[in-house]
Design an enzyme around this catalytic site. Structure first.
Site, PDB file in Angstrom:
ATOM      1  N   GLU A 157       0.811  -1.228   0.000  1.00  0.00           N
ATOM      2  CA  GLU A 157       0.000   0.000   0.000  1.00  0.00           C
ATOM      3  C   GLU A 157       0.840   1.273   0.000  1.00  0.00           C
ATOM      4  O   GLU A 157       0.686   2.153   0.851  1.00  0.00           O
ATOM      5  CB  GLU A 157      -0.990  -0.035   1.178  1.00  0.00           C
ATOM      6  CG  GLU A 157      -1.916  -1.239   1.080  1.00  0.00           C
ATOM      7  CD  GLU A 157      -2.823  -1.457   2.297  1.00  0.00           C
ATOM      8  OE1 GLU A 157      -2.748  -0.662   3.237  1.00  0.00           O
ATOM      9  OE2 GLU A 157      -3.590  -2.428   2.286  1.00  0.00           O
ATOM     10  N   ASN A 198       2.202  -4.754  -3.326  1.00  0.00           N
ATOM     11  CA  ASN A 198       0.787  -5.127  -3.193  1.00  0.00           C
ATOM     12  C   ASN A 198      -0.011  -3.871  -2.850  1.00  0.00           C
ATOM     13  O   ASN A 198       0.453  -3.025  -2.083  1.00  0.00           O
ATOM     14  CB  ASN A 198       0.711  -6.132  -2.025  1.00  0.00           C
ATOM     15  CG  ASN A 198      -0.627  -6.805  -1.861  1.00  0.00           C
ATOM     16  OD1 ASN A 198      -1.192  -7.310  -2.827  1.00  0.00           O
ATOM     17  ND2 ASN A 198      -1.131  -6.840  -0.635  1.00  0.00           N
ATOM     18  N   HIS A 234     -10.294  -5.891  -2.850  1.00  0.00           N
ATOM     19  CA  HIS A 234     -11.399  -5.745  -1.896  1.00  0.00           C
ATOM     20  C   HIS A 234     -12.500  -4.982  -2.640  1.00  0.00           C
ATOM     21  O   HIS A 234     -12.493  -3.749  -2.691  1.00  0.00           O
ATOM     22  CB  HIS A 234     -10.944  -4.971  -0.657  1.00  0.00           C
ATOM     23  CG  HIS A 234      -9.927  -5.716   0.150  1.00  0.00           C
ATOM     24  ND1 HIS A 234     -10.236  -6.873   0.827  1.00  0.00           N
ATOM     25  CD2 HIS A 234      -8.609  -5.488   0.364  1.00  0.00           C
ATOM     26  CE1 HIS A 234      -9.152  -7.316   1.441  1.00  0.00           C
ATOM     27  NE2 HIS A 234      -8.147  -6.501   1.174  1.00  0.00           N
ATOM     28  N   GLU A 262      -6.164 -10.483  -2.159  1.00  0.00           N
ATOM     29  CA  GLU A 262      -7.034 -10.347  -0.976  1.00  0.00           C
ATOM     30  C   GLU A 262      -8.501 -10.256  -1.388  1.00  0.00           C
ATOM     31  O   GLU A 262      -9.279  -9.466  -0.846  1.00  0.00           O
ATOM     32  CB  GLU A 262      -6.639  -9.109  -0.152  1.00  0.00           C
ATOM     33  CG  GLU A 262      -5.177  -9.109   0.264  1.00  0.00           C
ATOM     34  CD  GLU A 262      -4.765  -7.905   1.102  1.00  0.00           C
ATOM     35  OE1 GLU A 262      -5.649  -7.179   1.614  1.00  0.00           O
ATOM     36  OE2 GLU A 262      -3.547  -7.689   1.248  1.00  0.00           O
ATOM     37  N   ASP A 264     -12.231 -10.138  -1.909  1.00  0.00           N
ATOM     38  CA  ASP A 264     -13.559 -10.290  -1.312  1.00  0.00           C
ATOM     39  C   ASP A 264     -14.488  -9.290  -1.992  1.00  0.00           C
ATOM     40  O   ASP A 264     -14.037  -8.307  -2.583  1.00  0.00           O
ATOM     41  CB  ASP A 264     -13.588 -10.175   0.212  1.00  0.00           C
ATOM     42  CG  ASP A 264     -12.880  -8.965   0.779  1.00  0.00           C
ATOM     43  OD1 ASP A 264     -12.809  -7.924   0.085  1.00  0.00           O
ATOM     44  OD2 ASP A 264     -12.411  -9.023   1.936  1.00  0.00           O
TER      45      ASP A 264
END
Ligand code: G3I
Length: 446
Positions: A157, A198, A234, A262, A264
């Protein structure tokens, strides 16, 4: 069973039993996701918590996934909460679990602005001290698992939404080159691990992903070790970026791997069959994009069950973001992932359920009702059957035609209420006699 010799209204004591009609066809022949992914040479992973690796959670994690990512256990704040005092217990447990189950581990994460121990976050460091802290954290953490982890999220990030660098501890102290330094230290610490940067909101082509793209291009040009780019993913229901595959491809064209790290897909609660169908379509779209690009190594879900997801505590009123529900039953999204990985399963189409309840009772008789409700399925006619276990006898029915032969009761729809649409329900009622006890039977639909 409660004694019902009260003569009072029993609305508060109502008990209901339901049974599925039209349960999905046997799923025994379905392959676990990891077998499907292996056949395509792709990763299907999940984030896990070491403390949860028992029972059903451990069974699903081991059976369905060929990779795991420690959700929190390897973060700096977890492994070195006090300077110089390390706690590897949960991280070790996850790595041991993965090795016992033939799974890859994705290390997460080494250099980040968040979840740092307070001694680090609140310290006043010179650039030289910060560099030393960063490099030695990388050497210690990666060194502990040298040769055992397939991949590391080295830098996490680093960017703002507009593509500028995030004003983090690392950027403020060391400038933009902290990224190159971290990657170089990581290669030295474990030469066999694939090294990633990432981030989130970099799934489509946008200002942030373009900043990441430009960084990766420049790192490659400079010979800085960088093996891959992680797109966290996400996502929000119905908002998979249209440029996802194009974005994956442009990173691949720079000569790096791409991973969905990650995944979702959250929705406003409560979930319903339409939202779950949209979510399945969204998961399918993400997996399809990855499968379509050879350098997309695969996808990791950020927890496989809704009960374990970070989403509800961070976004109140939202959730149901993972492929399994709160009881670890696979959702339509699970089947969509399976199909995108080459599985041929027809997902369950939903079910209709019948719920029996006693709504009023007096000394010799009672009024009962049965509610038939459909979710993800529908009926054009119905018959509700049950067996009385204590001599009860139906004397009268409405909104259905009921017959009783011995202990067996069978109630068919009336001419006007045979249709139960997806999302709809029908209720019928009856009076019956009882003596002694009045246990609630199981109703089957047929
Ligand atoms: O373990 C403690 C517990 O003892 C304590 O009672 C409780 C009270 O708050 O906190 C627990 O720790 C929480 C931890 O999750 C474990 O549940 C932390 O407060 C909480 O902040 C932490 O959240 C994690 C978050 O990263 C931290 O930033 C989430 O689980 C985790 O899913 C999330 O993961 C991040 C990725 O690392 C990076 N990308 C975004 C992603 C989602 O935010």
């Amino acid at each position: 069973m409660r004694s019902l010799r009260t003569g009072l209204s029993l609305a508060s004591l109502v008990t209901g039993l339901a049974l599925l009609l039209g349960a999905p066809p046997a799923q025994a022949a379905d392959l676990p996701l990891r077998d499907l992914a292996d056949a395509k040479n792709k990763v299907i992973g999940t984030a896990v918590a070491g403390s949860k690796l028992t029972g059903t959670y451990a069974e699903i994690a081991a059976r369905e996934f060929n990779a795991v990512t420690p959700e929190n256990a390897m973060k700096w704040g977890s492994v070195e909460p006090t300077r110089g005092t390390y706690n590897w217990a949960e991280a070790d447990r996850i790595v041991d679990f993965a090795e016992a189950n033939g799974q890859q581990v994705r290390g997460h994460t080494l250099v980040w602005h968040s979840q740092n121990p307070s001694w680090l976050a609140n310290g006043a460091w010179t650039a030289a001290e910060l560099r030393q802290l960063m490099n030695s954290h990388i050497a210690t953490t990666m060194g502990r698992y040298q040769g055992r982890l397939a991949t590391w999220d080295v830098v996490n990030e680093a960017f703002n939404e507009d593509g500028t660098y995030r004003q983090s501890l690392w950027y403020n102290g060391l400038g933009t080159d902290y990224i190159a330094e971290a990657l170089t230290a990581a290669r030295a610490a474990d030469p066999s691990a694939k090294l990633y940067i990432n981030d989130y909101n970099v799934e489509g082509v946008n200002a942030k992903s373009t900043a990441m793209y430009n960084l990766v291009r420049s790192l490659k040009e400079r010979g800085v070790p960088i093996d891959g780019v992680g797109l966290q993913a996400h996502l929000i229901l119905g908002q998979v970026p249209a440029t996802l595959q194009q974005n994956i491809q442009r990173f691949a064209d720079l000569g790096v791997d791409v991973a969905i790290t990650e995944l979702d897909i959250r929705m406003t609660l409560p979930a319903d069959s339409a939202k779950l169908a949209q979510q399945a379509a969204d998961y399918r779209q993400v997996l399809n994009a990855c499968v379509a690009v050879p350098r997309c190594v695969g996808a990791t879900v950020w927890g496989f069950g809704d009960a374990d997801s970070w989403v509800p505590s961070t976004f109140p009123g939202q959730g149901a973001a993972t492929p399994y529900d709160e009881g670890y039953a696979p959702k339509p999204a699970y089947h969509a992932i399976a199909e995108a990985l080459g599985g041929t399963t027809t997902p369950p189409t939903g079910a209709c359920t019948a719920t029996y309840s006693v709504v009023n009772q007096w000394n010799s008789g009672f009024t009962g009702q049965v509610r038939i409700a459909c979710d993800g399925a529908s009926l054009s006619s119905w018959k509700a059957n049950w067996t009385y276990g204590a001599g009860q006898q139906v004397t009268q029915a409405w909104n259905a035609t009921c017959t009783q032969s011995g202990t067996a009761v069978s109630c068919s729809n009336a001419s006007y209420n045979g249709t139960v649409p997806d999302g709809g329900s029908v209720t019928f009622g009856f009076n019956a006699s009882w003596t002694g006890s009045n246990p609630v039977p199981t109703v089957t639909l047929g």
